[in-house]
Design an enzyme around this catalytic site. Structure first.
Site, PDB file in Angstrom:
ATOM      1  N   LYS A 118     -39.617 -15.007  65.749  1.00 22.94           N
ATOM      2  CA  LYS A 118     -39.896 -14.643  67.848  1.00 22.94           C
ATOM      3  C   LYS A 118     -39.654 -15.834  68.264  1.00 22.94           C
ATOM      4  O   LYS A 118     -40.042 -16.580  69.028  1.00 22.94           O
ATOM      5  CB  LYS A 118     -41.726 -15.020  66.964  1.00 22.94           C
ATOM      6  CG  LYS A 118     -42.755 -14.351  68.840  1.00 22.94           C
ATOM      7  CD  LYS A 118     -44.226 -14.061  68.175  1.00 22.94           C
ATOM      8  CE  LYS A 118     -44.607 -13.275  68.963  1.00 22.94           C
ATOM      9  NZ  LYS A 118     -44.686 -13.812  70.468  1.00 22.94           N
ATOM     10  N   GLU A 176     -34.858 -10.307  73.782  1.00 20.63           N
ATOM     11  CA  GLU A 176     -35.133 -11.164  74.429  1.00 20.63           C
ATOM     12  C   GLU A 176     -34.590 -11.951  75.780  1.00 20.63           C
ATOM     13  O   GLU A 176     -33.244 -12.424  74.526  1.00 20.63           O
ATOM     14  CB  GLU A 176     -36.151 -12.287  73.530  1.00 20.63           C
ATOM     15  CG  GLU A 176     -37.150 -13.230  74.190  1.00 20.63           C
ATOM     16  CD  GLU A 176     -38.544 -12.190  74.134  1.00 20.63           C
ATOM     17  OE1 GLU A 176     -38.787 -11.540  74.042  1.00 20.63           O
ATOM     18  OE2 GLU A 176     -39.447 -13.276  74.539  1.00 20.63           O
TER      19      GLU A 176
HETATM   20  S1  IVH Z   1     -40.387  -6.824  68.914  1.00 19.41           S
HETATM   21  C1  IVH Z   1     -43.923  -3.925  68.623  1.00 19.41           C
HETATM   22  N1  IVH Z   1     -39.368  -8.964  67.673  1.00 19.41           N
HETATM   23  O1  IVH Z   1     -43.230 -10.706  71.688  1.00 19.41           O
HETATM   24  C2  IVH Z   1     -42.451  -4.640  68.921  1.00 19.41           C
HETATM   25  N2  IVH Z   1     -40.740  -9.228  69.757  1.00 19.41           N
HETATM   26  O2  IVH Z   1     -45.601  -9.908  70.908  1.00 19.41           O
HETATM   27  C3  IVH Z   1     -42.501  -5.528  69.543  1.00 19.41           C
HETATM   28  N3  IVH Z   1     -40.555 -10.875  70.639  1.00 19.41           N
HETATM   29  O3  IVH Z   1     -43.544  -8.952  74.399  1.00 19.41           O
HETATM   30  C4  IVH Z   1     -41.202  -6.131  69.827  1.00 19.41           C
HETATM   31  N4  IVH Z   1     -39.379 -11.941  69.302  1.00 19.41           N
HETATM   32  O4  IVH Z   1     -41.444 -10.841  74.299  1.00 19.41           O
HETATM   33  C5  IVH Z   1     -40.335  -8.055  68.823  1.00 19.41           C
HETATM   34  N5  IVH Z   1     -38.330 -10.473  67.698  1.00 19.41           N
HETATM   35  C6  IVH Z   1     -38.382 -10.217  68.147  1.00 19.41           C
HETATM   36  C7  IVH Z   1     -39.578 -10.607  69.244  1.00 19.41           C
HETATM   37  C8  IVH Z   1     -40.811 -10.768  69.592  1.00 19.41           C
HETATM   38  C9  IVH Z   1     -40.044 -12.308  70.129  1.00 19.41           C
HETATM   39  C10 IVH Z   1     -42.382 -10.822  71.916  1.00 19.41           C
HETATM   40  C11 IVH Z   1     -41.355 -10.322  72.323  1.00 19.41           C
HETATM   41  C12 IVH Z   1     -42.834  -9.384  73.171  1.00 19.41           C
HETATM   42  C13 IVH Z   1     -43.588  -9.628  72.185  1.00 19.41           C
HETATM   43  C14 IVH Z   1     -44.458  -8.793  71.555  1.00 19.41           C
END
Ligand code: IVH
Length: 673
Positions: A118, A176
């Site tokens: 993340k 990101e």
């Molecule tokens: S997937 C439904 N993958 O998390 C899928 N999000 O809370 C949503 N984020 O605003 C996106 N790393 O900024 C995904 N490997 C990752 C991620 C990620 C960071 C953040 C992104 C988004 C937030 C969602």
């Protein structure tokens, strides 16, 4: 009309530059030197300025940024950019896993999770039409974001045009934008030199850089893009997340290096622990892992509630930020007399460590954050960085909080304090202030300095209180006070003889350590080594004018001023002379100009070598005309890696700098004998 041969040449240059960009920024395996790259780039710029019709929106020259905007336009995402539900403990993840299995019961098919990191940066969406990057936007509220296309085009890991056998008519790539932690430090140093605001953390720096109205500023920032999910796609389809990520990679995007699939939830839990353990050593900030159901059919069955999918979960790491009560503010005096307000806190655990103090930096920060004694504050601790107060939770105020004022007098020596214009710090002006002396000596004796073992804070304070040391040079007079010192607490014959040995040994420290040890304002280990190699001796350094100093890469006007001020201070000259009279050697470095087979090559040493000590390896390199520096940059020619290398190894890989192990290093020395 552009002549045909020019048209062809421009197309060829664009192709080559794109190719080398990809090798450099994505594969980390450059094939040509920076200079050769610049030549290609300049040739294209030249052609484009002669024939502006040649400029295409995907030309690599367009990465330098467009004209400033007044404000950003909004972009509606074709499908919402969702949020993620979060869990913070294994049991909660197990609940998630159970729910997923229940909802998928009877649907057949194996359940497989893919784990991503993340990333803690700014989420963006890139829209490519027939392979061309047409729109780039922020996530915004998930439905509508800001159009930051010009800025995103300056990010080197974002292809302006997709190449490959079958590029879809439309593809929306989400991910990101981040700044590497190592780059963040460099960026903040630059901000300091330019008298600009420094960024609180890499996330803010990334977000701030992307939301610049002037994309030329964005272009100057070291931003990276990691792709992690897909929006709309036309003319192609995928059946699962893993496959999509592989496709992104084939298109030249950076994807999570730790992407891994699992069928058993226990394995996911193990992986969480593994990544949590790696967190501080990664060169980018992450705040957890994201666990996604791999299969798109299963994702569809699971669907979403509100704004979050039921097929994914963020498993967050323990927060590096927590709230606590600020019980008091006390002022510490540093080596250069800077007064730092320090928050004394009701002890709390932050990411596994109990914290009872946090830095408030300086008077301006204190005022800007409006911190009062008795406040509930948010504090932050990341890795081995000093914990700091991030903000006051004003909603928790009771009215009983007390305002704190920076003292007008030094809390240790009672001398007056001043605030120099243009600086945020208050300083104690008394050069004999005990607090400063103790800090200066601790710095002098530190590992990066003279490396004198056996001089803890308490001992130094005691020696200063007994007036046995008044400056760093007096340390070398300690042997004369043996009898007196042995009467003091916490001392002993063995300790004393070890201290004597350590002092004796330190008289031979290399020039760069000596320069660092002197504690010249704004000179850290890196600059000390740059200076040692450039000027070769203290005597030569003293002779330099401001103009001569700023000619050196890495030395800006502030650093140059600090050096001049240090040697203009008569007391410092006396101390240096005293050190000499006690037998401290002021070594001369062989200047890197010396002719040899490795002339003009710069090296970084990291980790432990078996057959060479650091200084032997350095000597071998310098004998052949090469230079050893301490921070990896694009200009580094080789990184020599021993066992347990540091973050320099990782950074070198990222920048694609040739890496040699000990055997390779030996070969290079022999070849260049
Ligand atoms: S997937 C439904 N993958 O998390 C899928 N999000 O809370 C949503 N984020 O605003 C996106 N790393 O900024 C995904 N490997 C990752 C991620 C990620 C960071 C953040 C992104 C988004 C937030 C969602």
């Amino acid at each position: 009309m552009v002549p045909e041969n020019i048209n062809k040449r421009a197309a060829e240059l664009r192709r080559q530059i794109d190719y080398h960009n990809h090798r450099y920024y994505v594969l980390d395996q450059p094939e040509i030197s920076d200079a050769d790259y610049d030549r290609l780039f300049d040739e294209l710029l030249g052609l484009e300025s002669r024939f502006p019709e040649l400029i295409t929106s995907d030309s690599p020259t367009q990465r330098v940024g467009a004209a400033p905007l007044d404000k950003f336009e909004s972009v509606r995402h074709s499908s919402p950019m969702l949020s993620l539900n979060k869990v913070t403990a294994a049991e909660e993840f197990e609940d998630f896993d159970r729910r997923v299995r229940e909802l998928l019961a009877g649907e057949g098919g194996q359940l497989e999770y893919v784990v991503d990191l993340k990333f803690d940066g700014l989420a963006v969406e890139l829209i490519y039409k027939n392979g061309l990057l047409v729109t780039g936007s922020t996530r915004g509220d998930g439905t509508t974001g800001e159009n930051i296309t010009a800025n995103l085009k300056t990010v080197k890991t974002i292809p302006l045009r997709l190449s490959g056998p079958d590029i879809p008519e439309l593809i929306e790539i989400r991910g990101e934008v981040i700044i590497f932690k190592s780059m963040f430090e460099i960026l903040n140093n630059k901000q300091v030199e330019a008298n600009e605001k420094i960024f609180a953390n890499p996330r803010n720096a990334a977000a701030g850089s992307l939301r610049q109205l002037d994309s030329k500023i964005t272009a100057s920032r070291p931003l990276y893009f990691f792709a992690y999910s897909i929006g709309k796609i036309e003319g192609k389809s995928f059946s699962n997340h893993f496959e999509t990520m592989k496709y992104f990679k084939s298109l030249g995007f950076k994807v999570c290096e730790y992407l891994k699939s699992f069928t058993k939830p226990e394995k996911v839990e193990k992986y969480y622990d593994k990544i949590a353990g790696k967190r501080d050593s990664l060169d980018y900030d992450i705040d957890g892992i994201v666990i996604k159901v791999n299969d798109y059919n299963q994702q569809e069955i699971l669907g979403q509630i509100a704004r979050s999918p039921r097929w994914a979960i963020a498993w967050k790491f323990p927060p590096q930020q927590v709230t606590t009560i600020l019980e008091d503010i006390q002022v510490q005096v540093g080596r250069t007399g800077i007064l730092t307000p320090v928050a004394h806190l009701k002890p709390v655990k932050v990411a596994g460590v109990t914290i009872s103090r946090a830095s408030l930096h300086n008077e301006d920060e204190l005022k800007a954050k409006d911190v009062k004694i008795g406040d509930t504050v948010l504090i932050q601790r990341a890795g081995d960085v000093i914990p700091e107060v991030v903000m006051v939770i004003t909603s928790k105020r009771t009215g009983k909080e007390k305002t704190f004022k920076m003292p007008k007098k030094c809390p240790v020596c009672r001398a007056a304090t001043i605030r120099i214009e243009g600086e945020a710090a208050n300083r104690c002006v008394n050069p004999y202030c005990r607090a400063q002396l103790v800090e200066r000596i601790a710095h002098f004796a530190s590992k990066g300095g003279m490396d004198i073992d056996g001089l803890g804070y308490k001992t130094v304070e005691m020696l200063a209180d007994k007036e046995l040391i008044h400056d760093i040079a007096d340390l070398y007079d300690i042997p004369r006070h043996k009898d007196e010192i042995l009467k003091l607490e916490r001392t002993g014959k063995k300790w004393f003889s070890n201290l004597e040995k350590a002092l004796e040994k330190s008289k031979n420290r290399p020039l760069e350590n000596l320069i660092y040890a002197l504690g010249i304002r704004n000179i850290g280990e890196h600059l000390a080594s740059v200076i040692a190699q450039r000027f070769g001796s203290i005597e030569n350094l003293m002779e330099q004018s401001n103009e001569q100093l700023v000619q050196v890469e890495d030395i800006g006007p502030i650093v140059a001023d600090s050096i001049i001020a240090f040697f203009n201070d008569k007391r410092n000259i006396e101390i240096l002379n005293k050190m000499k009279s006690y037998g401290v050697l002021f070594p001369k470095e062989v200047l890197s100009k010396s002719e040899g087979k490795l002339t003009d090559k710069t090296f970084i040493l990291t980790g432990t070598l078996e057959k060479f000590t650091r200084s032997e390896a350095k000597k071998q390199i310098e004998k052949r005309g090469g230079r050893v520096t301490s921070s990896v940059s694009k200009k580094t020619d080789y990184v020599i890696v021993g066992t347990s290398p540091g973050s320099k190894h990782e950074k070198a890989m990222k920048l694609g700098i040739p890496i040699l192990d000990e055997a390779g290093f030996k070969e290079l020395l022999v070849e260049n004998e």
